[in-house]
Design a protein around this motif. Structure first.
Motif, PDB file in Angstrom:
ATOM      1  N   UNK A   1       0.811  -1.217   0.000  1.00 18.69           N
ATOM      2  CA  UNK A   1       0.000   0.000   0.000  1.00 18.69           C
ATOM      3  C   UNK A   1       0.845   1.269   0.000  1.00 18.69           C
ATOM      4  N   UNK A   2       2.175   1.123  -0.132  1.00 16.15           N
ATOM      5  CA  UNK A   2       3.035   2.308  -0.080  1.00 16.15           C
ATOM      6  C   UNK A   2       2.659   3.271  -1.200  1.00 16.15           C
ATOM      7  N   UNK A   3       2.820   4.616  -0.966  1.00 17.71           N
ATOM      8  CA  UNK A   3       2.482   5.565  -2.026  1.00 17.71           C
ATOM      9  C   UNK A   3       3.268   5.268  -3.292  1.00 17.71           C
ATOM     10  N   UNK A   4       2.611   5.476  -4.389  1.00 14.15           N
ATOM     11  CA  UNK A   4       3.237   5.224  -5.685  1.00 14.15           C
ATOM     12  C   UNK A   4       4.500   6.064  -5.823  1.00 14.15           C
ATOM     13  N   UNK A   5       5.622   5.415  -6.138  1.00 18.16           N
ATOM     14  CA  UNK A   5       6.863   6.154  -6.344  1.00 18.16           C
ATOM     15  C   UNK A   5       6.858   6.721  -7.748  1.00 18.16           C
ATOM     16  N   UNK A   6       7.209   7.978  -7.839  1.00 19.12           N
ATOM     17  CA  UNK A   6       7.235   8.612  -9.154  1.00 19.12           C
ATOM     18  C   UNK A   6       8.679   8.771  -9.608  1.00 19.12           C
ATOM     19  N   UNK A   7       8.911   8.767 -10.904  1.00 18.66           N
ATOM     20  CA  UNK A   7      10.268   9.052 -11.378  1.00 18.66           C
ATOM     21  C   UNK A   7      10.608  10.517 -11.122  1.00 18.66           C
ATOM     22  N   UNK A   8      11.865  10.901 -11.341  1.00 13.74           N
ATOM     23  CA  UNK A   8      12.217  12.316 -11.124  1.00 13.74           C
ATOM     24  C   UNK A   8      11.372  13.212 -12.030  1.00 13.74           C
ATOM     25  N   UNK A   9      11.142  14.460 -11.602  1.00 16.32           N
ATOM     26  CA  UNK A   9      10.328  15.380 -12.407  1.00 16.32           C
ATOM     27  C   UNK A   9      10.896  15.534 -13.815  1.00 16.32           C
ATOM     28  N   UNK A  10      10.021  15.745 -14.787  1.00 17.53           N
ATOM     29  CA  UNK A  10      10.506  15.880 -16.170  1.00 17.53           C
ATOM     30  C   UNK A  10      11.287  17.182 -16.359  1.00 17.53           C
ATOM     31  N   UNK A  11      12.227  17.123 -17.291  1.00 14.06           N
ATOM     32  CA  UNK A  11      12.929  18.361 -17.668  1.00 14.06           C
ATOM     33  C   UNK A  11      12.224  18.900 -18.889  1.00 14.06           C
ATOM     34  N   UNK A  12      11.713  20.109 -18.794  1.00 11.01           N
ATOM     35  CA  UNK A  12      10.961  20.649 -19.930  1.00 11.01           C
ATOM     36  C   UNK A  12      11.823  21.686 -20.645  1.00 11.01           C
ATOM     37  N   UNK A  13      12.125  21.405 -21.892  1.00 17.80           N
ATOM     38  CA  UNK A  13      12.834  22.420 -22.703  1.00 17.80           C
ATOM     39  C   UNK A  13      11.902  22.869 -23.802  1.00 17.80           C
ATOM     40  N   UNK A  14      11.347  24.050 -23.596  1.00 15.09           N
ATOM     41  CA  UNK A  14      10.368  24.543 -24.573  1.00 15.09           C
ATOM     42  C   UNK A  14      11.058  24.794 -25.909  1.00 15.09           C
ATOM     43  N   UNK A  15      10.371  24.460 -26.993  1.00 12.89           N
ATOM     44  CA  UNK A  15      10.985  24.710 -28.316  1.00 12.89           C
ATOM     45  C   UNK A  15      10.914  26.197 -28.657  1.00 12.89           C
ATOM     46  N   UNK A  16      11.673  26.578 -29.671  1.00 16.45           N
ATOM     47  CA  UNK A  16      11.544  27.942 -30.201  1.00 16.45           C
ATOM     48  C   UNK A  16      10.148  28.075 -30.802  1.00 16.45           C
ATOM     49  N   UNK A  17       9.711  29.300 -30.973  1.00 14.59           N
ATOM     50  CA  UNK A  17       8.409  29.487 -31.621  1.00 14.59           C
ATOM     51  C   UNK A  17       7.567  30.482 -30.878  1.00 14.59           C
TER      52      UNK A  17
END
Ligand code: URA
Length: 328
Positions: free
Chosen positions: A96-112
């Protein structure tokens, strides 16, 4: 009976650690709990123990984190007894342990331009594997909505039942109130931007095939996972002002060390990496006040409205006498 109570307390402790704030309890179970607690208090020589919820929900004892302390100002806690010995529920924890999440995503916004960048982000978030794994079948991941040119960016906590169904933030009862408040400012949902700290509805244990009842506060880990997506929306919209709605949004944006109770930071300006941030009440809190009494409703709504008047002033918006006098 003692064993049952210990198991129950162990389960509540586990749920609390998983971020669960309320659990459904039948009236019969509630009555048994009251009897057991009263007997225990008598045996310990008295003391104050409140297990008196007339409804069928019990608040899981709050974890001693700043945000919990903040919410406790708004929400009267229902106190369950401390277990006299450490419950032997450890065996049940692994499954029942809380769901482990992967590390937060790295967001690199595209040009535009803003529209292209937002469309890219929308695609990324709606296809994020972790987000998708956390929404139930038939429910949706939720990104912010509104104008990419908005001067004012509202930040809430997490989608609820209606929001995960429609894939849009703040469309349920709290959202309808927020929409009216935005309207009272002379704005609309289309001219501001509305987002959340979280992109999915924090799940609660639910019987197979059943709809989730109630909401819980997101865990630190869940918020940390989704925060880069909120930051990316802020980077795209570049609002002049951010309004944090409630303690969870405020903690997500300012960090958990920034305050202990919402009262310390509400109605004041803060700095969010160069953007002025106003902290106000969450509309759900105002709805709870509506249910309490006319007086507490007016008091809370006036306080929230004064926060929004400050936002309007800072944004250089015209304010009529009628607007200044709302809820007075
Ligand atoms: N409460 C929130 O904080 N966000 C929503 O989208 C809906 C309710």
């Amino acid at each position: 009976m003692r064993k049952i109570v210990e198991t129950l307390v162990g389960e509540l402790t586990r749920l609390k650690a998983a971020g669960v704030k309320t659990v459904a309890v039948s009236d019969d179970a509630m009555a048994s709990l009251r009897r057991v607690v009263a007997a225990r208090v008598r045996a310990q020589g008295g003391g104050t123990v409140r297990v008196a919820a007339p409804t069928s929900t019990v608040a899981v004892p709050a974890a001693p984190s700043p945000i919990q302390a903040g919410r406790s100002v708004e929400e009267p806690p229902l106190v369950l007894p401390e277990p006299s010995a450490k419950p032997r529920a450890a065996k049940a924890e692994p499954e029942a342990a809380p769901l482990r999440l992967p590390p937060p995503p790295e967001v690199r916004l595209p040009e535009g331009d803003k529209a292209a960048r937002w469309a890219w982000l929308n695609d990324v978030v709606l296809h994020d594997r972790v987000c998708l794994e956390n929404v139930r079948p038939g429910k949706k991941v939720v990104l912010g909505v509104g104008s990419l040119e908005a001067a004012i960016f509202f930040v809430g906590e997490a989608p609820g039942a209606e929001e995960e169904l429609r894939g849009e933030p703040f469309v349920g009862p709290a959202g309808q109130l927020l929409t009216r408040m935005i309207g009272a400012m002379g704005l609309s949902r289309e001219t501001v931007y509305i987002g959340n700290i979280m992109n999915w509805r924090p799940p609660l244990p639910t019987a197979p095939g059943a709809e989730q009842r109630g909401n819980r506060e997101p865990t630190e880990e869940e918020m940390a996972y989704c925060l880069p997506y909120l930051r990316a929306q802020l980077a795209i919209v570049q609002p002049r002002i951010v309004v944090a709605l409630g303690a969870t949004a405020t903690r997500g944006l300012l960090g958990k060390a920034a305050f202990k109770t919402l009262g310390e930071v509400r109605g004041r300006w803060h700095d969010l990496q160069g953007i002025p941030l106003m902290v106000s009440y969450h509309p759900s809190y105002l709805l709870r006040k509506e249910a309490e009494s006319k007086l507490s409703e007016r008091k809370a709504k006036r306080a929230a409205w004064e926060d929004l008047l400050k936002v309007m002033e800072r944004a250089g918006m015209p304010i009529s006498d009628k607007q200044r006098a709302y809820f007075l």
